[in-house]
Scaffold this active site. Structure first.
Site, PDB file in Angstrom:
ATOM      1  N   SER A   1      26.253  45.938  40.118  1.00 20.37           N
ATOM      2  CA  SER A   1      27.326  46.915  40.111  1.00 20.37           C
ATOM      3  C   SER A   1      28.236  46.563  38.943  1.00 20.37           C
ATOM      4  O   SER A   1      28.708  45.432  38.836  1.00 20.37           O
ATOM      5  CB  SER A   1      28.089  46.845  41.436  1.00 20.37           C
ATOM      6  OG  SER A   1      29.367  47.402  41.260  1.00 20.37           O
TER       7      SER A   1
ATOM      8  N   ASP B   1      39.104  48.010  45.373  1.00 26.00           N
ATOM      9  CA  ASP B   1      39.487  49.253  44.702  1.00 26.00           C
ATOM     10  C   ASP B   1      39.951  50.338  45.674  1.00 26.00           C
ATOM     11  O   ASP B   1      40.871  51.088  45.376  1.00 26.00           O
ATOM     12  CB  ASP B   1      38.341  49.761  43.832  1.00 26.00           C
ATOM     13  CG  ASP B   1      38.197  48.922  42.560  1.00 26.00           C
ATOM     14  OD1 ASP B   1      39.224  48.393  42.092  1.00 26.00           O
ATOM     15  OD2 ASP B   1      37.076  48.788  42.054  1.00 26.00           O
TER      16      ASP B   1
ATOM     17  N   ARG C   1      43.066  51.066  38.052  1.00 22.50           N
ATOM     18  CA  ARG C   1      43.143  51.853  39.288  1.00 22.50           C
ATOM     19  C   ARG C   1      44.445  52.624  39.456  1.00 22.50           C
ATOM     20  O   ARG C   1      44.417  53.804  39.807  1.00 22.50           O
ATOM     21  CB  ARG C   1      42.860  50.968  40.508  1.00 22.50           C
ATOM     22  CG  ARG C   1      41.502  50.263  40.463  1.00 22.50           C
ATOM     23  CD  ARG C   1      40.400  51.170  40.018  1.00 22.50           C
ATOM     24  NE  ARG C   1      39.086  50.547  40.016  1.00 22.50           N
ATOM     25  CZ  ARG C   1      38.071  50.982  39.289  1.00 22.50           C
ATOM     26  NH1 ARG C   1      38.207  52.032  38.492  1.00 22.50           N
ATOM     27  NH2 ARG C   1      36.904  50.376  39.342  1.00 22.50           N
TER      28      ARG C   1
ATOM     29  N   ASP D   1      26.950  57.951  43.338  1.00 18.22           N
ATOM     30  CA  ASP D   1      27.850  58.020  44.492  1.00 18.22           C
ATOM     31  C   ASP D   1      28.888  59.122  44.360  1.00 18.22           C
ATOM     32  O   ASP D   1      29.072  59.920  45.269  1.00 18.22           O
ATOM     33  CB  ASP D   1      28.545  56.664  44.706  1.00 18.22           C
ATOM     34  CG  ASP D   1      27.573  55.626  45.237  1.00 18.22           C
ATOM     35  OD1 ASP D   1      26.838  55.940  46.190  1.00 18.22           O
ATOM     36  OD2 ASP D   1      27.533  54.515  44.691  1.00 18.22           O
TER      37      ASP D   1
HETATM   38  N1  ARG Z   1      36.488  42.068  41.550  1.00 11.16           N
HETATM   39  C1  ARG Z   1      37.124  42.905  40.589  1.00 11.16           C
HETATM   40  C2  ARG Z   1      38.403  43.474  41.151  1.00 11.16           C
HETATM   41  O1  ARG Z   1      38.567  43.505  42.332  1.00 11.16           O
HETATM   42  C3  ARG Z   1      36.216  43.987  40.057  1.00 11.16           C
HETATM   43  C4  ARG Z   1      35.786  45.010  41.072  1.00 11.16           C
HETATM   44  C5  ARG Z   1      34.724  45.988  40.570  1.00 11.16           C
HETATM   45  N2  ARG Z   1      33.531  45.282  40.192  1.00 11.16           N
HETATM   46  C6  ARG Z   1      32.334  45.835  39.990  1.00 11.16           C
HETATM   47  N3  ARG Z   1      31.394  45.060  39.574  1.00 11.16           N
HETATM   48  N4  ARG Z   1      32.101  47.111  40.207  1.00 11.16           N
HETATM   49  O2  ARG Z   1      39.248  43.892  40.395  1.00 11.16           O
END
Ligand code: ARG
Length: 400
Positions: free
Chosen positions: A177, A126, A97, A16
């Protein structure tokens, strides 16, 4: 006219974010894309990632090792705050983040870019964390999120990349993911989207299955200095090595798995599997040391702060006046939180079996049931009379 002239893109080396490079240039008229990959201890080889960005059309490819900063400035305050989202998720992805956002803004300012970009889709948390953190740090910088708009399936994304000279992924693509850093691993999607589906062992990477964990318990002693873990079994560890060491040791006992349905900020319930062996154990140990060293009312009040703190991190409000104010409160409480916690690791459990501190508020002469008891038992009677007085009056008045 394109949407921006020069863009700094958060880059992971995956499909991506690689496709974002030609997409920004071809579809959105961006003249120059600078990529930035952050090393948060995800264990990727960074040189191939740096090169891949250049091969995909980036003019400059930045790689920044921010592991120490990640632990020191993001993980440690969260441990001091015992931050958990919905009582369970220790925010291992969420905490990364705001740091990545800061790197993007710094690079944009340094290279004179008018926008930053990320590869988040429109359904997750995110994107919110990036967009809000970037706005907090520099409200004049535009944020571009191509994957939020391009409406391409996985196959179409790969095909688009191939047309632009980006090799399709060599590994057979996994249905999951995954997000990985020093604090832990998050896994979602694929078969996990059925909340009744039991995750198979291949979902996990940092924690052993209980069937394979040692049949003997292992003890570990964590030394805290003002709420920050600094030693393991009496030996000093730097922040990054502490996590590397403990993830391995704690994960070996199958500790740190969380399988939960969580409430995303965008209103969707989602199912996520977390593995955060070191982080979750450290939060439990830290909270236990607080029970020994903090006054009762401070502990009770802090619990409410912790809940809010966890929500703020999850909801993308790291750079906010409230989070800073909460941190000031938490820091003050941590002045006393030094000492050692002894933890027993065994079959998926990290059990606190001992704690000691020079700042302990535990008075054995008051607590003991044995000889040497200094508690004035007679004083209890008068105390109970006054304490129970409102209840007694209420009963008399209402029962007639
Ligand atoms: N749910 C978690 C959060 O919002 C992780 C998000 C990313 N998860 C992933 N499998 N790419 O902090």
């Amino acid at each position: 006219m394109g949407r921006a002239k020069k863009v700094v893109l958060a880059y992971s080396g995956g499909v991506d974010t690689s496709v974002c490079i030609p997409y920004l240039k071809n579809e959105w008229g961006v003249e120059e894309v600078i990529t930035l990959a952050a090393d948060l201890g995800q264990g990727d080889e960074l040189e191939p990632i740096r090169q891949k960005a250049l091969d995909s059309g980036a003019s400059i490819s930045l790689v920044e090792d921010v592991q120490t900063e990640f632990i020191t400035n993001y993980a440690f305050p969260a441990i001091q705050a015992n931050a958990l989202y919905e009582n369970r998720y220790p925010l291992s992805t969420a905490l990364a983040r705001p740091l990545i956002a800061k790197l993007l803004v710094q690079a944009a300012e340094k290279y004179g870019a008018d926008a930053v970009a990320h590869g988040c889709t429109g359904k997750g948390n995110d994107q919110v964390r990036f967009d809000v953190a970037i706005a907090a740090l520099n409200p004049n910088i535009k944020v571009l999120a191509p994957a939020r708009e391009w409406a391409m399936s996985r196959e179409e994304t790969i095909a688009y990349g191939e047309r632009c000279g980006i090799p399709s992924p060599v590994k057979k693509s996994s249905p999951y993911s995954v997000d990985l850093n020093l604090l832990g691993r998050s896994v979602e999607a694929g078969p996990l989207e059925d909340p009744y589906y039991e995750p198979t062992e291949e979902v996990y990477a940092l924690t052993k299955s209980i069937q394979d964990t040692p049949n003997e318990p292992e003890y570990v002693e964590i030394g805290f200095d003002r709420g920050i873990p600094v030693t393991v079994d009496g030996r000093a560890f730097d922040p990054v090595q502490l996590f590397v060491h403990l993830n391995k040791r704690v994960g070996n006992h199958g500790i740190g798995r969380v399988d939960m349905i969580e409430n995303r900020l965008v209103g969707i319930k989602s199912r996520e599997i977390y593995e955060t062996p070191a982080l979750i154990m450290l939060i439990h140990a830290h909270r236990d040391l607080e029970s020994l060293t903090l006054a009762k009312d401070v502990t009770v009040y802090k619990r409410g702060i912790e809940e809010t703190y966890g929500q703020m991190v999850y909801n993308g409000l790291w750079y906010s006046p409230l989070r800073e104010a909460l941190d000031a409160f938490v820091s003050k409480t941590q002045e006393r939180v030094s000492g050692t916690v002894r933890v027993k690791l065994f079959k998926g459990n990290a059990t606190i079996v001992g704690r000691k501190s020079a700042n302990s508020l535990y008075a054995e002469d008051l607590a003991t049931y044995g000889a040497g008891d200094n508690f004035d038992h007679k004083a209890a009677e008068g105390f109970i009379y006054v304490w129970g007085l409102p209840t007694r009056v209420w009963s008399q008045m209402t029962r007639g």
